[in-house]
Each structure stands twice: as C-alpha cells, then as structure tokens.
Write a protein that holds these residues in place. Structure first.
Motif, PDB file in Angstrom:
ATOM      1  N   LEU A 230       0.810  -1.220   0.000  1.00  0.00           N
ATOM      2  CA  LEU A 230       0.000   0.000   0.000  1.00  0.00           C
ATOM      3  C   LEU A 230       0.845   1.272   0.000  1.00  0.00           C
ATOM      4  N   THR A 231       2.157   1.135   0.187  1.00  0.00           N
ATOM      5  CA  THR A 231       3.037   2.309   0.091  1.00  0.00           C
ATOM      6  C   THR A 231       3.572   2.512  -1.321  1.00  0.00           C
ATOM      7  N   LEU A 232       3.312   1.551  -2.205  1.00  0.00           N
ATOM      8  CA  LEU A 232       3.896   1.592  -3.545  1.00  0.00           C
ATOM      9  C   LEU A 232       3.052   2.445  -4.491  1.00  0.00           C
ATOM     10  N   PRO A 233       3.653   2.915  -5.580  1.00  0.00           N
ATOM     11  CA  PRO A 233       2.866   3.577  -6.627  1.00  0.00           C
ATOM     12  C   PRO A 233       1.766   2.651  -7.139  1.00  0.00           C
ATOM     13  N   SER A 234       0.667   3.234  -7.587  1.00  0.00           N
ATOM     14  CA  SER A 234      -0.516   2.455  -7.960  1.00  0.00           C
ATOM     15  C   SER A 234      -0.219   1.404  -9.022  1.00  0.00           C
ATOM     16  N   ASN A 235       0.587   1.745 -10.017  1.00  0.00           N
ATOM     17  CA  ASN A 235       0.887   0.787 -11.087  1.00  0.00           C
ATOM     18  C   ASN A 235       1.647  -0.428 -10.560  1.00  0.00           C
ATOM     19  N   ASP A 236       2.561  -0.189  -9.628  1.00  0.00           N
ATOM     20  CA  ASP A 236       3.308  -1.305  -9.036  1.00  0.00           C
ATOM     21  C   ASP A 236       2.398  -2.162  -8.160  1.00  0.00           C
ATOM     22  N   GLN A 237       1.494  -1.502  -7.440  1.00  0.00           N
ATOM     23  CA  GLN A 237       0.506  -2.263  -6.674  1.00  0.00           C
ATOM     24  C   GLN A 237      -0.294  -3.168  -7.600  1.00  0.00           C
ATOM     25  N   ALA A 238      -0.709  -2.604  -8.725  1.00  0.00           N
ATOM     26  CA  ALA A 238      -1.525  -3.362  -9.676  1.00  0.00           C
ATOM     27  C   ALA A 238      -0.768  -4.582 -10.200  1.00  0.00           C
ATOM     28  N   ASP A 239       0.519  -4.411 -10.498  1.00  0.00           N
ATOM     29  CA  ASP A 239       1.325  -5.529 -11.010  1.00  0.00           C
ATOM     30  C   ASP A 239       1.413  -6.663  -9.988  1.00  0.00           C
ATOM     31  N   ILE A 240       1.694  -6.301  -8.743  1.00  0.00           N
ATOM     32  CA  ILE A 240       1.854  -7.312  -7.692  1.00  0.00           C
ATOM     33  C   ILE A 240       0.527  -8.001  -7.397  1.00  0.00           C
ATOM     34  N   LEU A 241      -0.537  -7.221  -7.339  1.00  0.00           N
ATOM     35  CA  LEU A 241      -1.850  -7.799  -7.048  1.00  0.00           C
ATOM     36  C   LEU A 241      -2.349  -8.659  -8.206  1.00  0.00           C
ATOM     37  N   PRO A 253       0.756 -15.513   1.067  1.00  0.00           N
ATOM     38  CA  PRO A 253       0.006 -14.634   1.970  1.00  0.00           C
ATOM     39  C   PRO A 253      -1.272 -14.104   1.323  1.00  0.00           C
ATOM     40  N   ASP A 254      -2.243 -13.806   2.159  1.00  0.00           N
ATOM     41  CA  ASP A 254      -3.537 -13.316   1.688  1.00  0.00           C
ATOM     42  C   ASP A 254      -3.458 -11.796   1.503  1.00  0.00           C
ATOM     43  N   LEU A 255      -3.614 -11.351   0.262  1.00  0.00           N
ATOM     44  CA  LEU A 255      -3.505  -9.921  -0.040  1.00  0.00           C
ATOM     45  C   LEU A 255      -4.873  -9.283  -0.291  1.00  0.00           C
ATOM     46  N   THR A 256      -5.917  -9.920   0.208  1.00  0.00           N
ATOM     47  CA  THR A 256      -7.269  -9.402  -0.019  1.00  0.00           C
ATOM     48  C   THR A 256      -7.414  -7.969   0.481  1.00  0.00           C
ATOM     49  N   GLU A 257      -6.880  -7.698   1.656  1.00  0.00           N
ATOM     50  CA  GLU A 257      -6.992  -6.347   2.219  1.00  0.00           C
ATOM     51  C   GLU A 257      -6.323  -5.319   1.310  1.00  0.00           C
ATOM     52  N   ALA A 258      -5.127  -5.642   0.837  1.00  0.00           N
ATOM     53  CA  ALA A 258      -4.418  -4.721  -0.053  1.00  0.00           C
ATOM     54  C   ALA A 258      -5.195  -4.521  -1.352  1.00  0.00           C
ATOM     55  N   PHE A 259      -5.774  -5.606  -1.860  1.00  0.00           N
ATOM     56  CA  PHE A 259      -6.547  -5.527  -3.103  1.00  0.00           C
ATOM     57  C   PHE A 259      -7.776  -4.641  -2.928  1.00  0.00           C
ATOM     58  N   GLU A 260      -8.461  -4.786  -1.809  1.00  0.00           N
ATOM     59  CA  GLU A 260      -9.664  -3.984  -1.563  1.00  0.00           C
ATOM     60  C   GLU A 260      -9.319  -2.500  -1.431  1.00  0.00           C
ATOM     61  N   VAL A 261      -8.233  -2.211  -0.731  1.00  0.00           N
ATOM     62  CA  VAL A 261      -7.814  -0.811  -0.581  1.00  0.00           C
ATOM     63  C   VAL A 261      -7.412  -0.238  -1.934  1.00  0.00           C
ATOM     64  N   TRP A 262      -6.690  -1.025  -2.732  1.00  0.00           N
ATOM     65  CA  TRP A 262      -6.278  -0.562  -4.063  1.00  0.00           C
ATOM     66  C   TRP A 262      -7.506  -0.275  -4.929  1.00  0.00           C
ATOM     67  N   CYS A 263      -8.498  -1.153  -4.883  1.00  0.00           N
ATOM     68  CA  CYS A 263      -9.726  -0.938  -5.665  1.00  0.00           C
ATOM     69  C   CYS A 263     -10.426   0.348  -5.232  1.00  0.00           C
ATOM     70  N   TYR A 264     -10.511   0.551  -3.928  1.00  0.00           N
ATOM     71  CA  TYR A 264     -11.179   1.750  -3.415  1.00  0.00           C
ATOM     72  C   TYR A 264     -10.443   3.008  -3.853  1.00  0.00           C
ATOM     73  N   ARG A 265      -9.122   2.978  -3.715  1.00  0.00           N
ATOM     74  CA  ARG A 265      -8.334   4.150  -4.104  1.00  0.00           C
ATOM     75  C   ARG A 265      -8.450   4.416  -5.604  1.00  0.00           C
ATOM     76  N   THR A 266      -8.438   3.352  -6.392  1.00  0.00           N
ATOM     77  CA  THR A 266      -8.527   3.508  -7.843  1.00  0.00           C
ATOM     78  C   THR A 266      -9.867   4.100  -8.252  1.00  0.00           C
ATOM     79  N   LYS A 267     -10.938   3.593  -7.643  1.00  0.00           N
ATOM     80  CA  LYS A 267     -12.272   4.122  -7.945  1.00  0.00           C
ATOM     81  C   LYS A 267     -12.387   5.580  -7.519  1.00  0.00           C
ATOM     82  N   SER A 268     -11.838   5.896  -6.346  1.00  0.00           N
ATOM     83  CA  SER A 268     -11.895   7.277  -5.853  1.00  0.00           C
ATOM     84  C   SER A 268     -11.120   8.211  -6.768  1.00  0.00           C
ATOM     85  N   ALA A 269      -9.945   7.748  -7.210  1.00  0.00           N
ATOM     86  CA  ALA A 269      -9.131   8.575  -8.105  1.00  0.00           C
ATOM     87  C   ALA A 269      -9.840   8.787  -9.436  1.00  0.00           C
ATOM     88  N   LYS A 270     -10.469   7.724  -9.937  1.00  0.00           N
ATOM     89  CA  LYS A 270     -11.194   7.837 -11.207  1.00  0.00           C
ATOM     90  C   LYS A 270     -12.370   8.795 -11.068  1.00  0.00           C
TER      91      LYS A 270
END
Length: 287
Positions: A230-241, A253-270
């Motif tokens: 969650l500290t990484l740039p959005s594009n890098d987050q997207a690649d890892i997720l 490891p379960d990255l569901t939490e990171a995925f949900e936060v990334w989705c929320y941030r992406t939708k908010s930014a859009k």
C-alpha cells in the motif's frame, strides 16, 4: 567546568569506550584472541543489549558520530561475512552444506541480533539498505538446486530476518525510495509464497521436522507485505496484485486487504478525475 560536570564527562567517556569496545567484538570488527571465541562475541552482544536497555548514558553516547560510524562499519562487516559464507556453498566445491551450516547459522544469529538492537540506535535503515542490496544474491544461492533438500533452518531464518526488514519498511520506520521498495517486495514475496506450503508439506511428511513458519511469523509477514504494497505507486501495486490473483491457488500470503484498498483508491481517483474533467468542461461552456 564544575566538579559534577567533570565527573559526568568522565562517565560518558567511559561509557562510550565500553560501548564501542563491545560493539567491535559483538559485530566481529575485532576477532577475539585465543582462547576466547564465540563466547566473547555473544557476551559482547549481551553487553550491548544491556547498555541500550538499562544504561541511561548509552542513549547520549549513541548520538556520537564516532559511535554511529563504528556501528555502521559493524553492519557492513556482519553482512559481508554472511555473504561470504553463503557464497562458499556454491563457489567452493569442497564445502558441503551440512558442514557449513554451523558457520552460516552463527552469521544469521548476528543478523537477528542486529535486527533487535539497531532500531534502538536509529540505524535500522543501514541494515535494511544492505539487505535489499544483496537480496537477489541471497535468493539466487539459497534457491540453487544444490540446496534443494538441505539447510531448512537457514531458509526459515532468512524468512524471519526478511520479516523484520519488511516490517521496518512497510510500517514506515525505514524510508526507502519507491523503486527499492518495489524490488524488495518482488524479490521476497515469491520466495515466501513458495516456502510456506513447502515447509508445511515437509512438516506433515516428517514428524521431527521443526522448521515451519508459526502463526505469529505468518501474520507478521502478511501484515508487513500488505502495508508495504500500500506504500507503492498504484501501477506497481496493480502488477503485484495481478500476479497474486493469477496465483490464487496459493492461499498465503492473503492480499485481499491490499486488493480492496487498491480498488477503493482507484475508484476514488477515477471519480475525482471525472469530476475534475466535468467541472473544467462546465467552466469552458459558461465562458
């Protein structure tokens, strides 16, 4: 200078000398003379632990540039010695993993000790930076076919040390540039993902196999990885997720939490982008 100040100055000077001497032996900058061996190194590490925890003057001494310089030298020295011992597993055909295990695990013990004391000295960044720099080499060696079925204790300890590094970076106590954070995660995330089921499988097959990731370690690594992502740039987050989603059969490891936060941030930014464009368009029409 008053007598009290003079005494205080002498006390601090003595504390500094004792601390620096302990550091030099604890971090193998100076090798103990015969007949002393590992006992002196371990004793020196215990002395450093005690001084950092109990000696009020140690905090003042740690602000001294000379002391910090010695500690930084020790960090580089321990990592260099570990790197040399690890490299010898592949470079020296006469070295067998079984016989080299004791020497390498002594180095790993030093790494663990540093992970515990360096945060108290505000020097964890030096260790993290060095660890990140040699991570590719460590993984290249430890994943070599020669070591496939040996040195499980080392493989587990590497995960434990890396957990400390990921926590330091993920939770913000050590600040690294984004490219370094990305590379650190891309190096170790696949290794952790591979080793967890492998260690579990070995434990199920062999009742005396003790080198498994316990629940606390699993939770610590998972939490650190999520925070780091969650500290990484959005594009890098997207690649890892995206890589995680494509390997969904691997449950840890379960990255569901990171995925949900990334989705929320992406939708908010859009949404903000669309609102900004609409606002700009309305302003242009009105003029």
């Amino acid at each position: 200078m008053s007598r009290i100040n003079t005494i205080k100055h002498v006390d601090l000077s003595s504390t500094k000398d004792i601390f620096v001497s302990a550091i030099r032996f604890a971090m193998s900058i100076e090798e103990p003379c015969f007949p002393f061996g590992d006992e002196l190194r371990i004793s020196a590490q215990e002395q450093v632990d005690f001084m950092l925890g109990e000696d009020e003057d140690a905090a003042i001494v740690m602000a001294d540039d000379e002391v910090k310089s010695v500690v930084r030298m020790g960090i580089c020295n321990i990592i260099h010695l570990f790197e040399m011992d690890l490299s010898s597993l592949l470079l020296d055909p006469a070295v067998e993993p079984e016989t080299a295990d004791k020497s390498i695990m002594r180095r790993v013990s030093d790494l663990e000790w540093m992970c515990n004391v360096l945060p108290k000295m505000d020097l964890m960044k030096n260790f993290v930076s060095n660890w990140a720099a040699i991570s590719c080499k460590i993984l290249r060696i430890i994943e070599d076919k020669k070591l496939d079925d040996v040195m499980w204790d080392l493989k587990l300890k590497l995960i434990e040390v890396t957990c400390k590094v990921l926590e330091a970076v993920g939770y913000g106590s050590v600040i690294l540039p984004a490219p370094c954070r990305v590379q650190l995660l891309k190096n170790w995330f696949p290794y952790v993902r591979k080793m967890k089921p492998l260690l579990d499988s070995k434990g199920n097959e062999e009742t005396d196999f003790t080198y498994q990731m316990d629940e606390d370690l699993c939770q610590a690594i998972e939490g650190a990885i999520v925070s780091l992502i969650l500290t990484l740039p959005s594009n890098d987050q997207a690649d890892i997720l995206a890589d995680w989603i494509n390997n969904k059969e691997v449950v840890y490891p379960d990255l569901t939490e990171a995925f949900e936060v990334w989705c929320y941030r992406t939708k908010s930014a859009k949404r903000r982008l669309v609102e900004g464009l609409e606002s700009h368009s309305d302003a242009a029409i009105s003029t």
